[in-house]
Design a protein around this motif. Sequence first.
Motif, PDB file in Angstrom:
ATOM      1  N   LEU A  11       0.833  -1.205   0.000  1.00  0.00           N
ATOM      2  CA  LEU A  11       0.000   0.000   0.000  1.00  0.00           C
ATOM      3  C   LEU A  11       0.868   1.256   0.000  1.00  0.00           C
ATOM      4  O   LEU A  11       0.565   2.237  -0.694  1.00  0.00           O
ATOM      5  N   GLN A  12       1.955   1.221   0.763  1.00  0.00           N
ATOM      6  CA  GLN A  12       2.856   2.372   0.809  1.00  0.00           C
ATOM      7  C   GLN A  12       3.500   2.623  -0.564  1.00  0.00           C
ATOM      8  O   GLN A  12       3.719   3.775  -0.956  1.00  0.00           O
ATOM      9  N   THR A  13       3.798   1.558  -1.276  1.00  0.00           N
ATOM     10  CA  THR A  13       4.364   1.705  -2.622  1.00  0.00           C
ATOM     11  C   THR A  13       3.370   2.391  -3.545  1.00  0.00           C
ATOM     12  O   THR A  13       3.726   3.292  -4.319  1.00  0.00           O
TER      13      THR A  13
ATOM     14  N   ASP B 103      -4.203  -7.745   0.198  1.00  0.00           N
ATOM     15  CA  ASP B 103      -3.375  -6.604  -0.204  1.00  0.00           C
ATOM     16  C   ASP B 103      -3.200  -6.544  -1.727  1.00  0.00           C
ATOM     17  O   ASP B 103      -3.273  -5.469  -2.329  1.00  0.00           O
ATOM     18  N   SER B 104      -2.968  -7.683  -2.351  1.00  0.00           N
ATOM     19  CA  SER B 104      -2.779  -7.702  -3.801  1.00  0.00           C
ATOM     20  C   SER B 104      -4.069  -7.327  -4.536  1.00  0.00           C
ATOM     21  O   SER B 104      -4.034  -6.643  -5.573  1.00  0.00           O
ATOM     22  N   GLU B 105      -5.204  -7.742  -4.002  1.00  0.00           N
ATOM     23  CA  GLU B 105      -6.485  -7.391  -4.614  1.00  0.00           C
ATOM     24  C   GLU B 105      -6.783  -5.909  -4.428  1.00  0.00           C
ATOM     25  O   GLU B 105      -7.362  -5.256  -5.319  1.00  0.00           O
ATOM     26  N   ASN B 106      -6.401  -5.352  -3.278  1.00  0.00           N
ATOM     27  CA  ASN B 106      -6.538  -3.905  -3.083  1.00  0.00           C
ATOM     28  C   ASN B 106      -5.688  -3.137  -4.088  1.00  0.00           C
ATOM     29  O   ASN B 106      -6.116  -2.115  -4.631  1.00  0.00           O
TER      30      ASN B 106
ATOM     31  N   GLN C 168      -7.349  -3.023  -7.365  1.00  0.00           N
ATOM     32  CA  GLN C 168      -8.409  -2.017  -7.344  1.00  0.00           C
ATOM     33  C   GLN C 168      -7.834  -0.612  -7.535  1.00  0.00           C
ATOM     34  O   GLN C 168      -8.374   0.190  -8.309  1.00  0.00           O
ATOM     35  N   TYR C 169      -6.742  -0.306  -6.857  1.00  0.00           N
ATOM     36  CA  TYR C 169      -6.134   1.020  -6.954  1.00  0.00           C
ATOM     37  C   TYR C 169      -5.598   1.285  -8.363  1.00  0.00           C
ATOM     38  O   TYR C 169      -5.701   2.401  -8.875  1.00  0.00           O
ATOM     39  N   VAL C 170      -5.038   0.254  -8.983  1.00  0.00           N
ATOM     40  CA  VAL C 170      -4.561   0.389 -10.359  1.00  0.00           C
ATOM     41  C   VAL C 170      -5.739   0.699 -11.293  1.00  0.00           C
ATOM     42  O   VAL C 170      -5.620   1.510 -12.231  1.00  0.00           O
ATOM     43  N   GLY C 171      -6.881   0.070 -11.027  1.00  0.00           N
ATOM     44  CA  GLY C 171      -8.088   0.356 -11.799  1.00  0.00           C
ATOM     45  C   GLY C 171      -8.502   1.811 -11.678  1.00  0.00           C
ATOM     46  O   GLY C 171      -8.897   2.442 -12.674  1.00  0.00           O
ATOM     47  N   TYR C 172      -8.403   2.373 -10.472  1.00  0.00           N
ATOM     48  CA  TYR C 172      -8.719   3.788 -10.266  1.00  0.00           C
ATOM     49  C   TYR C 172      -7.773   4.678 -11.073  1.00  0.00           C
ATOM     50  O   TYR C 172      -8.194   5.670 -11.686  1.00  0.00           O
TER      51      TYR C 172
END
Length: 319
Positions: free
Chosen positions: A2-4, A267-270, A273-277
């Motif tokens: 997440l920090q990355t 964490d990997s699924e989150n 999701q963030y990459v999708g955003y």
Amino acid sequence: MLQTYISIARIFYPVLAAVAIPVNLLGIVILIRGKCGLSACITQYLVAMAMADLLVVVMDIVLNRINGYYFPVCFLDITPVCSVRTVLSRAARDCSVWFTVAFSFDRFVVICYQKLKTKYCTKKTAAVVLATISILFCVKNIPFYFTWKPSTMIINVPFFCAMKPNYYTDLQWVVFDWLDTVLTPFLPFVLILMLNVLTVRHILVASQVRKGLRGQSKGENCRDPEMESRKKSAILLFSISGSFILLWSVNVTEFLFYNIRGSDYTDSENLFQYVGYMLRNLSCCTNTFIYMVTQSKFREQVKNLVKYPAVYIKRKQIN
């Protein structure tokens, strides 16, 4: 992990805003001038899409994400202001997406239904469609204002927005949330994909029929203005809708995955999701680049606009 992502996002979103705002403004100015060889109908759709994209950049990327990363506590984080920002951000994104659907349908009619084209593909119809979409999705997002509660109190002032617990439990809110996600992005994604498939099929069939009628199947090289016109419309349609499908595909996949699995993310699924955003936000600055690649007259207008300051200064010096 997440920090990355946060470290990348702190760089990605300011760069995206720095590119998307001037690029969309450039597109709006050039399209409004009406010198790109496009019809008044299609120009209205493209201007509306650029304006909606610009609003998404301002409301979501600048005021929400960049503000959250670099200005963690400010006036914009007061709960009523935060709630309004959420409503406006969602409304802008919905309009951006559905303007693309409306544009895709308009081009689909132009290419596939010549008789309906004269009645539907007009400046008046485009204005009615765009106004209807804007009003509907502004109204549709108003309930989001009432889904937030303050996270903390600072000097007796409510700050930040936390989702009310009943949003996840009350039936009316659960249905509203599901409907909201279906409307954007799932349904537009399906509609645009379907319109593209139908358009491709029609073009292939019509091309074979017209070649047969014009004798090109026997080796004659006859110019076909009708097919050339359809080809130009198809290139613009496939470029814009294809970019939308590509950049929103991760977000749509995440939506389907979440509804099928129905549990908390790892964490990997989150990260997925963030990459999708990030990819869907990237779609807010791609259309103007597409116009420059696919439309020669648009490129010419960009060059003229870029050269204008130098030409103006030169004229002043001469005078």
